[in-house]
Structures are given as C-alpha cells and as structure tokens.
Design a protein around this motif. Structure first.
Motif, PDB file in Angstrom:
ATOM      1  N   LYS A 103       0.829  -1.203   0.000  1.00 43.26           N
ATOM      2  CA  LYS A 103       0.000   0.000   0.000  1.00 43.26           C
ATOM      3  C   LYS A 103       0.866   1.256   0.000  1.00 43.26           C
ATOM      4  N   GLU A 104       0.315   2.329  -0.569  1.00 43.17           N
ATOM      5  CA  GLU A 104       0.997   3.618  -0.499  1.00 43.17           C
ATOM      6  C   GLU A 104       0.654   4.269   0.835  1.00 43.17           C
ATOM      7  N   VAL A 105       1.674   4.783   1.504  1.00 42.81           N
ATOM      8  CA  VAL A 105       1.504   5.360   2.832  1.00 42.81           C
ATOM      9  C   VAL A 105       2.089   6.770   2.842  1.00 42.81           C
ATOM     10  N   ASN A 106       1.381   7.703   3.454  1.00 42.65           N
ATOM     11  CA  ASN A 106       1.929   9.035   3.669  1.00 42.65           C
ATOM     12  C   ASN A 106       2.761   9.023   4.943  1.00 42.65           C
ATOM     13  N   VAL A 107       4.056   9.249   4.795  1.00 48.88           N
ATOM     14  CA  VAL A 107       4.954   9.202   5.946  1.00 48.88           C
ATOM     15  C   VAL A 107       5.472  10.606   6.251  1.00 48.88           C
ATOM     16  N   PRO A 108       5.786  10.881   7.524  1.00 49.39           N
ATOM     17  CA  PRO A 108       6.293  12.211   7.884  1.00 49.39           C
ATOM     18  C   PRO A 108       7.577  12.558   7.147  1.00 49.39           C
ATOM     19  N   ALA A 109       7.733  13.841   6.867  1.00 46.95           N
ATOM     20  CA  ALA A 109       8.925  14.320   6.171  1.00 46.95           C
ATOM     21  C   ALA A 109       9.270  15.721   6.658  1.00 46.95           C
ATOM     22  N   VAL A 110      10.530  16.060   6.544  1.00 45.65           N
ATOM     23  CA  VAL A 110      11.008  17.398   6.900  1.00 45.65           C
ATOM     24  C   VAL A 110      11.716  17.986   5.689  1.00 45.65           C
ATOM     25  N   VAL A 111      11.198  19.107   5.202  1.00 41.97           N
ATOM     26  CA  VAL A 111      11.794  19.809   4.064  1.00 41.97           C
ATOM     27  C   VAL A 111      12.552  21.015   4.592  1.00 41.97           C
ATOM     28  N   GLY A 112      13.816  21.116   4.247  1.00 41.83           N
ATOM     29  CA  GLY A 112      14.621  22.261   4.669  1.00 41.83           C
ATOM     30  C   GLY A 112      14.604  23.355   3.611  1.00 41.83           C
ATOM     31  N   LEU A 113      14.189  24.563   4.005  1.00 44.15           N
ATOM     32  CA  LEU A 113      14.168  25.712   3.103  1.00 44.15           C
ATOM     33  C   LEU A 113      15.207  26.742   3.539  1.00 44.15           C
ATOM     34  N   ALA A 114      15.819  27.376   2.581  1.00 50.74           N
ATOM     35  CA  ALA A 114      16.791  28.434   2.858  1.00 50.74           C
ATOM     36  C   ALA A 114      16.256  29.766   2.339  1.00 50.74           C
ATOM     37  N   ASP A 115      16.850  30.848   2.823  1.00 47.82           N
ATOM     38  CA  ASP A 115      16.607  32.222   2.352  1.00 47.82           C
ATOM     39  C   ASP A 115      15.300  32.820   2.850  1.00 47.82           C
ATOM     40  N   ILE A 116      14.637  32.192   3.821  1.00 45.98           N
ATOM     41  CA  ILE A 116      13.448  32.740   4.462  1.00 45.98           C
ATOM     42  C   ILE A 116      13.621  32.596   5.974  1.00 45.98           C
ATOM     43  N   VAL A 117      13.388  33.688   6.713  1.00 51.73           N
ATOM     44  CA  VAL A 117      13.422  33.618   8.174  1.00 51.73           C
ATOM     45  C   VAL A 117      12.084  34.082   8.732  1.00 51.73           C
ATOM     46  N   MET A 118      11.753  33.577   9.936  1.00 55.47           N
ATOM     47  CA  MET A 118      10.467  33.890  10.562  1.00 55.47           C
ATOM     48  C   MET A 118      10.677  34.283  12.027  1.00 55.47           C
ATOM     49  N   PRO A 119      11.352  35.393  12.289  1.00 50.28           N
ATOM     50  CA  PRO A 119      11.652  35.759  13.681  1.00 50.28           C
ATOM     51  C   PRO A 119      10.415  36.064  14.521  1.00 50.28           C
ATOM     52  N   GLU A 120       9.331  36.500  13.879  1.00 51.02           N
ATOM     53  CA  GLU A 120       8.116  36.862  14.613  1.00 51.02           C
ATOM     54  C   GLU A 120       7.114  35.715  14.691  1.00 51.02           C
ATOM     55  N   ILE A 121       7.387  34.626  13.974  1.00 52.99           N
ATOM     56  CA  ILE A 121       6.407  33.537  13.836  1.00 52.99           C
ATOM     57  C   ILE A 121       7.069  32.220  14.199  1.00 52.99           C
ATOM     58  N   ASN A 122       6.459  31.480  15.129  1.00 52.63           N
ATOM     59  CA  ASN A 122       7.009  30.181  15.502  1.00 52.63           C
ATOM     60  C   ASN A 122       6.620  29.116  14.485  1.00 52.63           C
ATOM     61  N   SER A 123       5.345  29.126  14.074  1.00 52.26           N
ATOM     62  CA  SER A 123       4.879  28.150  13.097  1.00 52.26           C
ATOM     63  C   SER A 123       3.674  28.700  12.346  1.00 52.26           C
ATOM     64  N   LEU A 124       3.457  28.180  11.149  1.00 45.33           N
ATOM     65  CA  LEU A 124       2.343  28.601  10.308  1.00 45.33           C
ATOM     66  C   LEU A 124       1.754  27.359   9.649  1.00 45.33           C
ATOM     67  N   THR A 125       0.482  27.080   9.933  1.00 43.96           N
ATOM     68  CA  THR A 125      -0.185  25.914   9.372  1.00 43.96           C
ATOM     69  C   THR A 125      -0.635  26.187   7.947  1.00 43.96           C
ATOM     70  N   LEU A 126      -0.239  25.314   7.026  1.00 43.54           N
ATOM     71  CA  LEU A 126      -0.610  25.426   5.618  1.00 43.54           C
ATOM     72  C   LEU A 126      -1.191  24.087   5.180  1.00 43.54           C
ATOM     73  N   GLY A 127      -2.506  23.958   5.288  1.00 41.42           N
ATOM     74  CA  GLY A 127      -3.149  22.694   4.970  1.00 41.42           C
ATOM     75  C   GLY A 127      -2.681  21.606   5.921  1.00 41.42           C
ATOM     76  N   GLN A 128      -2.149  20.501   5.366  1.00 39.46           N
ATOM     77  CA  GLN A 128      -1.647  19.401   6.171  1.00 39.46           C
ATOM     78  C   GLN A 128      -0.173  19.572   6.536  1.00 39.46           C
ATOM     79  N   SER A 129       0.411  20.690   6.164  1.00 37.25           N
ATOM     80  CA  SER A 129       1.825  20.951   6.434  1.00 37.25           C
ATOM     81  C   SER A 129       1.963  22.112   7.413  1.00 37.25           C
ATOM     82  N   THR A 130       3.150  22.221   8.002  1.00 37.35           N
ATOM     83  CA  THR A 130       3.431  23.323   8.923  1.00 37.35           C
ATOM     84  C   THR A 130       4.787  23.924   8.596  1.00 37.35           C
TER      85      THR A 130
END
Length: 477
Positions: free
Chosen positions: A184-211
């Motif tokens: 079966k196909e399974v959705n497994v947790p993943a961590v994507v690393g992004l560069a060139d964006i910082v969020m000093p005022e924001i701890n987290s932002l929910t975007l659909g099923q991602s954060t």
C-alpha cells in the motif's frame, strides 16, 4: 581530538550500561533507577498484537538512551540503543513474530520464522525497492531498531514529549510498516529544509496538512551539516514499497530493472516537487514586490519505518542569498494563497515552476530572465505574433484603466521580450550586464503581478494560454 574521542567513548560506555537489562526490575538499568527513586515506568499491557507488545517493551526499555545529550563529535548515529535492542531478550522473539506477521513477512519472503535463532538472524536479508527509486538491502536483525529509531525521530518532528507519546508513535510506525509491506501507499512524515526565508516573529504557520516552522536545534538532525536551512516544512509525503526480494549473495539481479525504477523515481520526485513548490509559491505570492519571499529547497528527510529512504539534498544552487523575513502581517496572506493554490494550478504549473526557478535557483541573470519570460508565455501565448500577443495580454491585464500606462507598459514588455529572443536565438551584440539585470527584474515583477491576477479571476487559471490571451486582447475578461 583526543578529548572528543574520550568523551564519545565514555558516552557510549555509559549509554550501554544504562540500557542493560535488570531482570529483577524487568526493564533497563536506567528505568530501574527511576523506579528506585520513586518514579514509575509505563507498563505495556498485553494485547492481541504480540508483535507490537514485544516492540513496545523493547522500545520502553531503551527509551532513556534517546534522552542522553547528543554526541559532541557531530556524528548522528548512536550505537548504544542499537546494541541494547539487539541484546534485548525479546529481540529474537520479535524477529520470529515479524516473520510470522501476515504483512511484515512480505518483505522477507521465503523465510521460516521457526528456524530463526541468535546465530542466523543476521543472515536474513532482503532487497527492498521504494517508489523513491532507491533500493537497499535490509536486515531482519535491524528491523526493531529501525522501527524504534524512526518512532523517536517522528516524536521530535511532532515536537511532543514523554514515554506515552513515544509508544503511540511506535504503534503508528508499526502500522505504517505493515501497510508498506502489504504494497500500500503510505503518507509518511517528512522534513523539508528551506533556505533564504526567516520567521523571527512567527514560531509556526499551518498550511493545509503541512506546517512551516522556524529552524531550531530540534531539526538539526534532519538537515545536512553546515547547511543554510533557515526554515523547515513538516509535512507528509507518499511512499510505497515497489518490490521486496530475498537477498542472496552472488545473485546478479535483485529487484526491478533500472529503467523501471528510474520512472518510479521521476514520478515520485514530481509529486514531491509539486507539494513543496505549492508552499514555496504561496510564500512568493505573499511578497511585497520587490522584496520577494523566495525560498530555496535545500534538503529533504523522509521518516519511513524502515529507515530505507536516504536524506535527499537539492544541490542545484551552491550559495546562499540574503534571507528575507516573513512578517506576521504576511502570514495570513501566505495561508490564503496556499488555500487558493491547493485547489489546483490549472494550466499554470510551468509558470509556477519557472518563476520559482528565476528567483531562487538561477545563478546567471540571463537564465533568470529567460525563465521569467517563459512564465509570461505559459500564461499568454498563441499565434500569430506570439510576442505581441503575450505583451499585449500582460499590458491589458495589469493596466486596464489607463490607455497611456497600458501603451507604455506594452512597449517596455515588448522590449524585454525581444531582448530575451535575441539572447535565446543568438544576438549579434551581447546586451550590457546592466540591461540584462534591469530586464530580469522587470520580467520577474511582471510575471508575479500577472500570475496573481490570473488566479484572482475565477476559472482563468484553468484555460489554455491562447484562450487567456484571446480574452484579454478582446477585452472579454
């Protein structure tokens, strides 16, 4: 160097000692200390799932090993929990139960669970191929370790604590492993690393099923050393076991042919890229031009139950750009754009990809200019006089109220379009570097303004580029 070696060796010895079993307490030495000091240890209640009961008991006993301070030498692998798992008295019983399990046994074909013992368990090998395109040998003796290690990693990603939550992760990881083993196909947790964006005022932002989260030490285990990752996306990605065959030393062929696996990899990479680009483009759409929230994917780590999927690195760009700040007042815009774009990009997927490329992946401004104008063409094209149609469509879309401003913009855009054509088809004289930079900047800002407008017009993103162009030229929008 000697001090680091002594520290690492000492840590290993302490870790192994703490994780050794104390039979009188029916748990590890570390847990027995907890009991001796008046604490309690989570009891694993017997269930109908013997495989889970044994795995959870082993996991509970070695849990203190994951609470030790990280190694000072920067090496991520910690052998103490692995050794403790393999020495655990339930380990062999778990391996037998796994081979008898209706689902897990499918990744170890042609094996008899009644014949497994401490001498031959390390000889039970399979060759697993995943929808990522990767393949690897997998050892039955390491199955418990991989499931437990992944469960703890998932707990870190979820930013949760405590033994009970850890055991819940054990249950989910085992469920995922069974589903994967069953094909079966399974959705497994993943961590994507992004560069060139910082969020000093924001701890987290929910975007659909991602954060979207600010990068901190918690996520250092999921990105390459010395990376320039500044923000991470915690999400889930699809994974499937394509084949699992018995590994036999000396056999020439294991698994599916290379060409077939290459197609699997290309298909999977596209799904991952589209998922990540949706978030990157949502950030971009919330930008205040000319300060672009242009992020760059630098890493991808997938927490599959078997630990079979490597961390993948995007090395398309070898330097870091100045980071732009995602402000609190922009966060709502990002979430709104993500909701809009999640409904589908229509016929604009190439526009999205090329604009992201122009802003965050191209080293040469000429390449960036070419990608930006390709974004124009993907939005508004057709024949005859493609250049005129594209530029007229953009001018009508962006300056609908003023004939003077519309005419001025058309001439400017046509000049940029012609410059791009000369560069692509071979110019007699190379344009000046300043002209290329100025044209690139205008091409990028125009592309972003236009694509935002297209998505604001209901159903416009679903039409063919020539249809969009015809409607704008005929003022039918």
């Amino acid at each position: 160097m000697a001090a680091a070696h002594d520290s690492t060796t000492g840590r290993l010895l302490v870790g192994e000692a703490l994780l050794n079993r104390k039979e009188e307490f029916n748990t590890s030495l570390a847990n027995s200390y907890r009991i001796h000091c008046g604490g309690s240890v989570h009891e694993i209640e017997e269930s109908e799932d013997g495989c889970f009961d044994m795995l959870a008991t082993i996991a509970r006993d070695i849990y203190p090993g994951y609470l030790l301070p990280p190694r000072e030498d920067g090496f991520g692998f910690d052998p103490a929990p692995v050794a403790a798992i393999i020495r655990h008295p339930l380990h062999i019983e778990f391996c037998r139960a796994a081979l008898a399990d209706e689902s897990i046994s499918k990744i170890f074909p042609e094996q008899d669970p009644t014949q497994i013992n401490e001498q031959n368990v390390h000889d039970i090998l399979s060759f697993i191929q995943l929808s990522t395109g990767s393949g690897m040998t997998f050892q039955l003796a390491l199955l418990a370790d991989r499931l437990i290690f992944t469960s703890h990693r998932r707990q870190l990603v979820n930013q949760t604590e405590g033994l009970r939550d850890y055991i819940r992760n054990i249950s989910q990881t085992l469920t995922d492993a069974r589903n994967l083993a069953s094909g079966k196909e399974v959705n497994v947790p993943a961590v994507v690393g992004l560069a060139d964006i910082v969020m000093p005022e924001i701890n987290s932002l929910t975007l659909g099923q991602s954060t979207l989260r600010s990068f901190d030490s918690t996520y250092s285990k999921f990105v390459p050393a010395n990376s320039t990752v500044t923000t991470v996306v915690t999400t889930s990605l699809p994974l499937k076991i394509v084949s699992a065959t018995k590994w036999e030393t000396g056999s020439e062929i294991h698994g599916k042919p290379h060409q077939e696996m290459q197609k699997q990899n290309e298909h999977w990479q596209k799904r991952v890229r589209d998922s990540v680009n949706l978030i990157r483009f949502s950030l971009l759409c919330a930008s205040d031009i000319p300060i672009y929230l242009a992020s760059r994917q630098e890493s991808l780590s997938i927490l599959d139950p078997f630990g079979a999927t490597p961390t993948l690195f995007d090395t398309s760009r070898q330097f870091s750009s100045p980071s732009n700040t995602l402000r609190t007042d922009q966060a709502e815009k990002v979430a709104s754009w993500h909701e809009t774009l999640s409904n589908g990009l229509g016929t604009l997927s190439i526009s999205v990809r090329k604009l992201l490329s122009a802003l965050s992946e191209r080293l040469d401004p000429v390449d960036s200019l070419i990608d930006s104008v390709m974004t124009w063409e993907n939005m508004f094209s057709g024949t005859p006089e493609t250049g005129v149609r594209v530029c007229a469509s953009l001018a009508n879309l962006l300056e609908p109220s003023s004939t003077e401003e519309r005419t001025k913009l058309f001439k400017e855009l046509k000049s940029i379009y012609d410059l791009r054509s000369r560069l692509v088809h071979g110019a007699d004289n190379d344009p000046s570097f300043d002209d290329v930079i100025a044209s690139r900047d205008k091409a990028i800002s125009t592309a972003l303004l236009a694509i935002r407008k297209v998505f604001e017009i209901e159903g416009f993103h679903l039409k063919k580029s020539s249809e969009r162009s015809n409607k704008l030229i005929l003022w039918a929008v």
